[in-house]
Design an enzyme around this catalytic site. Structure first.
Site, PDB file in Angstrom:
ATOM      1  N   LYS A  54     -15.247  -6.051-104.623  1.00  0.00           N
ATOM      2  CA  LYS A  54     -13.851  -6.368-104.283  1.00  0.00           C
ATOM      3  C   LYS A  54     -13.566  -7.833-104.566  1.00  0.00           C
ATOM      4  CE  LYS A  54     -13.223  -3.084-100.484  1.00  0.00           C
ATOM      5  NZ  LYS A  54     -13.262  -2.901 -99.028  1.00  0.00           N
ATOM      6  N   GLN A  98     -14.334  -4.479 -93.706  1.00  0.00           N
ATOM      7  CA  GLN A  98     -15.272  -3.533 -94.303  1.00  0.00           C
ATOM      8  C   GLN A  98     -15.894  -2.655 -93.212  1.00  0.00           C
ATOM      9  OE1 GLN A  98     -15.743  -3.100 -97.665  1.00  0.00           O
ATOM     10  NE2 GLN A  98     -16.922  -1.328 -97.022  1.00  0.00           N
ATOM     11  N   ASP A 121      -5.127  -1.676 -97.187  1.00  0.00           N
ATOM     12  CA  ASP A 121      -5.884  -0.420 -97.252  1.00  0.00           C
ATOM     13  C   ASP A 121      -4.986   0.778 -96.932  1.00  0.00           C
ATOM     14  OD1 ASP A 121      -8.522  -0.492 -98.044  1.00  0.00           O
ATOM     15  OD2 ASP A 121      -9.281  -1.182 -96.106  1.00  0.00           O
TER      16      ASP A 121
END
Ligand code: NAD
Length: 298
Positions: A54, A98, A121
């Site tokens: 990422k 995460q 997200d």
């Protein structure tokens, strides 16, 4: 007939090139760039490699990128304070936590603390609700389903009025992609069926599908005789079926018997190299969207 391959790796490159241009344009116009923070708690090896990917992608696009590593024993209170800090930081437009988080931390509470306007997200209940409403209400579509839809659109698969069958009803793939395909608009307007472990005749439903989206996590679940000739098959499953002794890398298979299916369907995604490369790509797209929204109120 051998199906056309939907190449996620190539489509990823196309989208990243478009985003890079957009970020350059943003910088020239506003003097600002998208800001993304990735919070990693502990050092789970799978999480570390995912976060690294990422961060690297964000850097390639010219983002302001922060990788915030926290010890595995960070308290819930301290983690919530950290999120609050980034919620209030005007240079940060996307906040990622995460997962998984250590057991002593309430994952739901932490995720819900992210400002929905920075939840790139798309998992915050507010954004899930917005996705359900559809249209202009949608801020950040969740990344894997958004990637699936992008593959369908960019492969030239017609969706309006198409029979879409989604295998799987998880919150991160099955349910959101089903909702997205049923909404009004480009790459959608489909007639959608969700099937799952309690479905009576999986094969009969799959056979009807003009677009078959499989996210079950069961290798070779979908048999070739379940596939409608000429259909588009999107295989989301990622299953480790062994280890390549020479390379030391995991051998991955999807949920569809790829070799047999490609002789029947019209288009198909491979595993790996299909849906996989799209998730981080769409995360970057959501972050650029968030940056415009915060900088220009777009
Ligand atoms: P999950 O385990 O949360 O959900 C699986 C769903 O499939 C469940 O709703 C279950 O009812 C259904 N299912 C399982 N076995 C079935 C069967 N035999 N018949 C019918 N339905 C069945 O999984 P998930 O998080 O949605 O992920 C699904 C797969 O997609 C996994 O292999 C995962 O690794 C992969 N995945 C890939 C990406 C990506 O490539 N970027 C992202 C997310 C998930």
């Amino acid at each position: 007939m051998t199906a056309e391959l939907i190449n996620g790796t190539e489509i990823r490159k196309e989208i990243l090139a478009e985003l890079k241009k957009e970020v350059e344009g943003m910088k020239a116009k506003t003097g600002k760039v998208p800001g993304l923070v990735t919070i990693l708690v502990g050092a789970n090896p799978a999480s570390v490699s995912y976060v690294t990917l990422k961060v690297r992608t964000a850097e390639e696009l010219g983002f302001h990128e922060i990788q915030d590593n926290q010890p595995a024993d960070i308290s819930e209170k301290a983690l919530l304070a950290l999120i609050e800090k980034y919620n209030n930081d005007p240079t940060i437009h996307g906040i990622l936590i995460q997962l998984p988080l250590p057991k002593h931390v309430d994952e739901k509470k932490v995720l819900n603390a992210i400002n929905p306007d920075k939840d790139v997200d798309g998992f915050h209940p507010v954004n899930v609700g917005r996705l359900m409403i559809g249209g202009d209400e949608v801020l950040y579509p969740p990344c894997t389903p958004a990637g699936i839809q992008e593959l369908i659109v960019r492969s030239g698969t017609p969706t309006s009025g198409a029979e879409v069958v989604v295998v799987g009803r998880s919150n991160i793939v099955g349910k959101p992609i089903a909702i997205m395909m049923a909404q009004k608009g480009k790459g959608a307007d489909s007639t959608v069926t969700i099937v799952h472990t309690r479905t009576k005749d999986l094969a009969a439903h799959c056979k009807r599908a003009d677009i078959l989206i499989v996210a079950a996590g069961v290798p070779n679940l979908v048999k070739p005789e379940w596939i409608k000739p000429g259909s588009t098959v999107i295989d989301v499953g990622v299953n480790r079926i062994g280890m390549n002794e020479k390379t030391g890398k995991a051998i991955l298979r999807g949920d569809v018997d790829f070799d047999a299916a490609k002789e029947i369907c019209g288009k198909i995604t491979p595993v790996p190299g299909g849906v996989g490369p799209m998730t981080i790509t769409m995360l970057m797209k959501n972050t650029v969207r968030s940056a415009w929204k915060h900088i220009e109120g777009k």
